[in-house]
Design an enzyme around this catalytic site. Structure first.
Site, short mmCIF file in Angstrom:
data_model
loop_
_atom_site.label_atom_id
_atom_site.label_comp_id
_atom_site.label_asym_id
_atom_site.label_seq_id
_atom_site.Cartn_x
_atom_site.Cartn_y
_atom_site.Cartn_z
N CYS A 128 50.98 41.61 19.89
CA CYS A 128 52.13 40.70 19.70
C CYS A 128 52.13 39.52 20.67
O CYS A 128 52.78 38.51 20.41
CB CYS A 128 53.44 41.45 19.90
SG CYS A 128 53.60 42.98 18.99
O1 KQY Z 1 55.36 42.72 16.89
C1 KQY Z 1 55.27 41.59 17.32
N1 KQY Z 1 54.33 40.81 16.80
C2 KQY Z 1 56.27 40.95 18.23
C3 KQY Z 1 57.27 41.79 18.86
C4 KQY Z 1 58.44 40.95 19.25
C5 KQY Z 1 59.49 41.68 19.98
C6 KQY Z 1 60.58 40.80 20.44
N2 KQY Z 1 61.43 41.39 21.42
#
Ligand code: KQY
Length: 390
Positions: free
Chosen positions: A356
């Site tokens: 992420c």
């Molecule tokens: O899963 C993702 N690509 C991003 C996670 C974002 C979490 C925000 N608090």
């Protein structure tokens, strides 16, 4: 200026390549906001620096950081990492950065999705998100790549492709009423095909249990290579994750990819279950408009949230009880890459993980075959993984 195109990638013969294909580098952002990251974000900053250091062994890394923290980040990050000043509301480069697409001549362009902080005013995680909205454009300016402005909300964590025409998504996220309530499933499929250059969409159901992104696919399943995926898995039938992973497994086993292949599914053990401690929750400065962090809340921990670098795999270390088994399994799945673990609980506390917070830039100048990708005639192969016993 990054020229904005009025066509779509598919119209221009561009598509998103697999993450396992060669990269020119990787982009990240620096965590800062004290209403999401405990202790003024310092433990998270150390974890992000270790992720950047691990990826930089394999490919060039650039980190965007606010003017306020530029000097601090520069001092913490290895010299080989490029640090550029860039505003953002938080630090999830996978979601706020561009999704890069390539063509058969080896050209690279970027897709700039609309972003609404994972749900806007209908369950989104913070307000405002105006600076996040500008990140993809700024990255494309620095990379010198042309930009497609996609006319719908999407996030990089909500899509995984094999680079051969197949896309994995979840219904929980991509059909959520808090993303594109005005669009039908058919229209969303049409747009995903147009902006990712894919021909086959495999719909999974829910994402990882209690994932605050509304079930991003990148925490549940990812491609190891065309025809092979990694799926987060638990054998504990009492765990709510069991039903979710089982459903994803069955959908994957029933699906065919864009080339007509069946999937080989590698089941990765799930860490935990893990929960936020009282001390961890206390370290976050609650603020109106930002999702609160509560002690005892289950964390959406998954080893599937790893990053594939040139010659390497950078994996979150999350639980001493399962880390070794996960690393061993990944080494078997990726014998051609070096598998590196990085302690990642501090990233998990902010709601995501290594995949992420990263965004790969595909290598330019690589001629790729388009003909093979657009082949839609299925060539059935034998099922390669037995279904687990019910
Ligand atoms: O899963 C993702 N690509 C991003 C996670 C974002 C979490 C925000 N608090």
């Amino acid at each position: 200026m990054a020229h904005t195109l009025t066509t779509t990638p598919a119209q221009d013969g561009f598509w998103m390549p697999g993450e396992f294909e060669p990269h020119a580098g990787c982009w990240m952002l620096w965590p800062e906001r004290p209403d999401n990251w405990r202790e003024g974000a310092q433990p998270a900053q150390r974890a992000f620096a270790e992720v950047a250091r691990a990826i930089a062994q394999f490919e060039p890394v650039t980190v965007g950081v606010s003017a306020r923290l530029y000097e601090f980040a520069r001092a913490l990050l290895p010299e080989s990492v490029r640090v550029v000043e860039m505003s953002s509301n938080d630090c999830w480069m996978r979601d706020v950065g561009p999704t890069f697409v390539v063509n058969a001549r080896g050209q690279v362009r970027g897709v700039d999705w609309r972003f609404n902080a994972w749900g806007g005013l209908d369950g989104g995680l913070y307000f405002p998100w105006d600076q996040d909205e500008l990140v993809a454009r700024k990255v494309l300016e620095i990379e010198g790549r042309e930009r497609y402005a996609a006319p719908f909300v999407n996030e990089g964590g909500a899509i995984h492709v094999d680079g051969e025409g197949t896309l994995l998504v979840t219904e929980q996220c991509n059909l959520n009423r808090n993303r594109n309530p005005h669009l039908t499933r058919e229209k969303i499929e049409e747009l995903l095909k147009a902006y990712l250059g894919v021909t086959t969409i495999v719909w999974l159901g829910d994402g990882v249990y209690n994932d605050e992104t509304d079930g991003h696919v990148d925490n549940l399943v990812c491609f190891a290579r065309p025809g092979e995926v990694c799926l987060t898995w638990t054998d504990d039938r009492r765990d709510p994750q069991y039903r979710i992973s089982r459903d994803a497994y069955e959908r994957l086993m029933d699906a065919r990819d864009a080339r007509g292949r069946r999937f080989k599914v590698h089941r990765l053990p799930m860490p935990g279950p893990l929960y936020m401690t009282a001390e961890e929750a206390r370290g976050v400065c609650a603020r109106e408009g930002t999702k609160p962090r509560r002690a005892g809340e289950r964390l959406a921990a998954s080893y599937v949230n790893f990053y594939i670098a040139n010659g390497g795999i950078v994996v979150p270390l999350l639980d001493p009880r399962t880390d070794r088994a996960a690393l061993a399994k990944l080494r078997r799945i990726f014998p051609e890459r070096r598998v590196v673990g990085v302690p990642a609980r501090e990233i998990l506390l902010g709601g995501g993980n290594i995949h992420c917070i990263t965004q790969q830039v595909p290598a330019a100048g690589i001629r790729r075959s388009r003909e093979l990708r657009s082949s839609s005639r299925p060539t059935p192969t034998k099922r390669r993984t037995a279904r687990p016993a019910r």
